[in-house]
Design a protein around this motif. Structure first.
Motif, PDB file in Angstrom:
ATOM      1  N   GLY A  23      -7.169  -5.607  18.380  1.00 44.45           N
ATOM      2  CA  GLY A  23      -7.475  -4.428  19.178  1.00 44.45           C
ATOM      3  C   GLY A  23      -6.220  -3.668  19.531  1.00 44.45           C
ATOM      4  O   GLY A  23      -6.276  -2.548  20.007  1.00 44.45           O
ATOM      5  N   GLU A  24      -5.088  -4.303  19.326  1.00 42.02           N
ATOM      6  CA  GLU A  24      -3.827  -3.711  19.764  1.00 42.02           C
ATOM      7  C   GLU A  24      -3.082  -3.045  18.619  1.00 42.02           C
ATOM      8  O   GLU A  24      -2.420  -2.043  18.799  1.00 42.02           O
ATOM      9  CB  GLU A  24      -2.932  -4.800  20.357  1.00 42.02           C
ATOM     10  CG  GLU A  24      -3.062  -4.856  21.844  1.00 42.02           C
ATOM     11  CD  GLU A  24      -2.575  -6.130  22.444  1.00 42.02           C
ATOM     12  OE1 GLU A  24      -1.778  -6.836  21.804  1.00 42.02           O
ATOM     13  OE2 GLU A  24      -2.998  -6.421  23.553  1.00 42.02           O
ATOM     14  N   GLU A  25      -3.157  -3.676  17.465  1.00 39.77           N
ATOM     15  CA  GLU A  25      -2.382  -3.168  16.341  1.00 39.77           C
ATOM     16  C   GLU A  25      -3.334  -2.683  15.261  1.00 39.77           C
ATOM     17  O   GLU A  25      -4.442  -3.206  15.122  1.00 39.77           O
ATOM     18  CB  GLU A  25      -1.505  -4.287  15.773  1.00 39.77           C
ATOM     19  CG  GLU A  25      -0.454  -4.741  16.756  1.00 39.77           C
ATOM     20  CD  GLU A  25       0.178  -6.049  16.342  1.00 39.77           C
ATOM     21  OE1 GLU A  25       1.304  -6.017  15.848  1.00 39.77           O
ATOM     22  OE2 GLU A  25      -0.453  -7.094  16.510  1.00 39.77           O
ATOM     23  N   ALA A  26      -2.887  -1.699  14.489  1.00 38.18           N
ATOM     24  CA  ALA A  26      -3.684  -1.253  13.364  1.00 38.18           C
ATOM     25  C   ALA A  26      -3.653  -2.344  12.297  1.00 38.18           C
ATOM     26  O   ALA A  26      -2.729  -3.166  12.272  1.00 38.18           O
ATOM     27  CB  ALA A  26      -3.102   0.039  12.809  1.00 38.18           C
ATOM     28  N   ILE A  55      -9.519 -12.881  18.805  1.00 34.48           N
ATOM     29  CA  ILE A  55      -9.611 -11.557  19.422  1.00 34.48           C
ATOM     30  C   ILE A  55      -8.253 -11.250  20.055  1.00 34.48           C
ATOM     31  O   ILE A  55      -7.843 -11.912  21.002  1.00 34.48           O
ATOM     32  CB  ILE A  55     -10.698 -11.527  20.525  1.00 34.48           C
ATOM     33  CG1 ILE A  55     -12.063 -11.919  19.981  1.00 34.48           C
ATOM     34  CG2 ILE A  55     -10.733 -10.172  21.214  1.00 34.48           C
ATOM     35  CD1 ILE A  55     -12.725 -10.883  19.134  1.00 34.48           C
ATOM     36  N   ASP A  56      -7.545 -10.282  19.533  1.00 28.04           N
ATOM     37  CA  ASP A  56      -6.192  -9.973  20.002  1.00 28.04           C
ATOM     38  C   ASP A  56      -6.183  -8.533  20.502  1.00 28.04           C
ATOM     39  O   ASP A  56      -6.078  -7.613  19.725  1.00 28.04           O
ATOM     40  CB  ASP A  56      -5.210 -10.166  18.838  1.00 28.04           C
ATOM     41  CG  ASP A  56      -3.760 -10.064  19.252  1.00 28.04           C
ATOM     42  OD1 ASP A  56      -3.506  -9.838  20.434  1.00 28.04           O
ATOM     43  OD2 ASP A  56      -2.891 -10.204  18.367  1.00 28.04           O
ATOM     44  N   SER A  57      -6.347  -8.216  21.742  1.00 26.57           N
ATOM     45  CA  SER A  57      -6.489  -9.092  22.865  1.00 26.57           C
ATOM     46  C   SER A  57      -7.751  -8.756  23.651  1.00 26.57           C
ATOM     47  O   SER A  57      -8.331  -7.696  23.410  1.00 26.57           O
ATOM     48  CB  SER A  57      -5.279  -8.877  23.783  1.00 26.57           C
ATOM     49  OG  SER A  57      -5.363  -7.554  24.296  1.00 26.57           O
ATOM     50  N   LYS A 103       2.530 -14.445  20.399  1.00 23.73           N
ATOM     51  CA  LYS A 103       1.129 -14.881  20.393  1.00 23.73           C
ATOM     52  C   LYS A 103       0.445 -14.494  19.089  1.00 23.73           C
ATOM     53  O   LYS A 103      -0.223 -15.310  18.451  1.00 23.73           O
ATOM     54  CB  LYS A 103       0.360 -14.246  21.568  1.00 23.73           C
ATOM     55  CG  LYS A 103       0.939 -14.548  22.925  1.00 23.73           C
ATOM     56  CD  LYS A 103       0.158 -13.857  24.020  1.00 23.73           C
ATOM     57  CE  LYS A 103       0.332 -12.358  24.056  1.00 23.73           C
ATOM     58  NZ  LYS A 103       1.684 -11.890  24.356  1.00 23.73           N
ATOM     59  N   SER A 104       0.623 -13.223  18.702  1.00 24.72           N
ATOM     60  CA  SER A 104      -0.043 -12.761  17.485  1.00 24.72           C
ATOM     61  C   SER A 104       0.491 -13.500  16.275  1.00 24.72           C
ATOM     62  O   SER A 104      -0.262 -13.835  15.355  1.00 24.72           O
ATOM     63  CB  SER A 104       0.168 -11.262  17.300  1.00 24.72           C
ATOM     64  OG  SER A 104      -0.214 -10.580  18.466  1.00 24.72           O
ATOM     65  N   THR A 105       1.804 -13.767  16.280  1.00 27.17           N
ATOM     66  CA  THR A 105       2.411 -14.489  15.158  1.00 27.17           C
ATOM     67  C   THR A 105       1.812 -15.882  15.040  1.00 27.17           C
ATOM     68  O   THR A 105       1.399 -16.315  13.961  1.00 27.17           O
ATOM     69  CB  THR A 105       3.932 -14.599  15.384  1.00 27.17           C
ATOM     70  OG1 THR A 105       4.441 -13.301  15.669  1.00 27.17           O
ATOM     71  CG2 THR A 105       4.629 -15.175  14.179  1.00 27.17           C
TER      72      THR A 105
HETATM   73 MG    MG Z   1       0.377  -9.377  19.839  1.00 32.98          MG
END
Ligand code: MG
Ligand code: ATP
Length: 455
Positions: A124-127, A171-173, A101-103
């Motif tokens: 919000g999930e990854e730096a 917005i992730d996620s 999804k992020s990709t």
């Molecule tokens: Mg992701």
């Protein structure tokens, strides 16, 4: 009892006073105050027919802005969206962990940003460093995306308020977002709902296309409140078997377009590559025909996709309860087909384990697959391979009839184009058009005869 007071409501702005005036004190319009029926304490509580503001009615054909969609830069993404991103719309993107999804969203964001529109990507999930690493791997590090790692909705909206509203906000996620207006940890139902509400309101007011990434639960539905799916305009799901390369982007709900189109991608080292012509994708590279394998021309929206259905039947010597397992198709539907084959065609599966698999990690939803599944099952049971250049389609009823299905012509043409010159399907108009040879099967016993009988 207190005498009910007379009220005067401004017909322009709706403000209420208890004294008549020539000019409305709130909006400054002249002669707009009109007397309204006095509201008693009882009536103001229990009667909703007075005391409110007048709602303005509009004709349906009032001139409005034309819907201008913005391309995501990925034709397959656009296709699944029904033509591109609609400004002011909210899209919820669900999918299994690690499916990409992020990709996908980073690739789309980069393309939109490179096309000159402003894009804000909130992780919000990854730096931020992790997202940057991914961008480098995908070769997108040069894209002018405004990237931030944040989880507070207030911080995000404050920041967005100080700048020109972006064309695309990712917005992730949504499960990591936190609104300080509500108690509770991020990810709880009330937090997810409140955060989504605030973000969607921002998007609607500013014409920003908003994409919310949503986690999915074990059964594949989007985690958090079901109401989230009602709040957004588009719900998409990114699917695929993680062990396979192919990913399918499907829209489950779309307020601006059809929901039956899919986007097909292949996950590669350099990111998701678009697969523009997926019709051959899910066929295993077969050299010679094997018993239990049938090819089905499925329809995905307007595109035909050929998929291979594989069945395996193992006879049990002991009296143990045989297993039935299905991957990529509906369990109940296979049980029904087995029952129809037993009841109408006299076949016996009762002491057999039955396994059904759709090749390539594909998930079949098309009801026309019944006949192809039946063909695979009968072929596996009789250990007789089906002709390598045949395709099968049709819906099977409980009475054992083979029913007509939609788009028979398109299915046959695509199959013929790929070298499948024999088609077996329901009788009807389909038999006339299309290329290659067509065999009409009106009842399921005809299918069994054809596979097991003559040879
Ligand atoms: Mg992701
Ligand atoms: N170096 C790499 N080479 C090839 N594929 C990779 C590489 N790094 C990651 N991937 C692929 O990308 C996938 C992860 O993609 P991504 O982070 O976009 O998924 P996601 O759906 O956002 O996951 P999450 O639910 O954890 O946020 C991995 O499962 C893997 O298939």
């Amino acid at each position: 009892m207190a005498k009910p007071k007379t009220r005067y409501a401004c017909q322009a702005c709706g403000s209420v006073t208890h004294r008549w005036q020539g000019q409305c004190a709130d909006c400054g319009e002249w002669n707009t105050l009109a007397e309204e029926a006095p509201a008693t304490v009882f009536s103001s509580k229990h009667d909703l027919t007075s005391g409110g503001r007048r709602v303005a009615f509009e004709p349906l054909d009032a001139p409005s802005e034309r819907l201008v969609r913005r391309s995501t830069g990925l034709a397959e993404f656009d296709r699944a969206l029904g033509g591109g991103l609609v400004p002011g719309s909210a899209i919820l993107m669900g999918g299994d962990p690690g499916i990409g999804k992020s990709t996908l969203l980073l690739q789309a964001s980069a393309a939109v940003a490179k096309a000159g529109a402003s894009v804000v990507y909130i992780s919000g999930e990854e730096a931020a460093g992790q997202v940057r690493l991914r961008a480098e791997r995908l070769g997108l590090a040069g894209a002018p995306i405004s990237l931030a790692a944040a989880t507070s909705v207030r911080d995000i909206l404050t920041t967005l308020g100080t700048m020109e509203p972006p064309a695309l906000l990712v917005i992730d996620s949504i499960q990591t977002m936190h609104s300080d207006q509500i108690e509770g940890a991020p990810g709880t139902v009330s937090q997810v709902r409140a955060s989504a509400f605030e973000l969607i309101r921002f998007a609607k007011e500013n014409g920003t296309a908003l994409v919310l990434v949503g986690h999915v639960t074990k059964d594949g539905s989007i985690a958090g409140p079901r109401v989230l799916e009602h709040m957004v305009d588009v719900v998409m799901s990114f699917e695929g078997e993680r062990s396979h390369q192919y990913r399918i982007l499907r829209s489950l709900k779309n307020r601006f377009g059809p929901v039956d189109e899919i986007g097909v991608f292949a996950m590669e080292g350099a990111g998701l590559a678009e697969v523009a012509n997926p019709s051959m994708l899910f066929l295993s590279g077969r050299s010679e025909p094997i018993a239990g394998s049938a090819v089905f021309p499925a329809m995905e929206g307007t595109r035909p996709v050929l998929v291979e259905i594989q069945a395996l039947i193992v006879r049990l010597q002991s009296g143990a309860t045989p297993r039935r397992a299905v991957v990529g198709w509906d369990n109940g539907r296979m049980a029904m087909l087995l029952a129809v084959l037993e009841a109408r065609c006299g076949l016996n599966f009762s002491s057999c384990e039955v396994y059904l698999n759709i090749a390539g990690g594909y998930r079949l939803a098309d009801p026309a697959a019944d006949l192809a599944v039946a063909a695979a099952l009968v072929s596996a049971l009789g250990d007789k391979a089906l002709p390598a250049n045949a395709v099968w389609f049709g819906e099977v009823s409980l009475a054992g009839e083979v029913r007509p299905v939609a788009h028979a012509g398109i299915r046959r043409r695509e199959a013929a184009k790929l070298g499948f010159t024999i088609a077996c399907g329901p009788p009807g108009p389909a038999s006339g058009d299309g290329e290659g040879r067509y065999t009409e099967l009106s009842m399921l016993p005809n299918l069994v005869d054809r596979i097991l009988g003559e040879a």
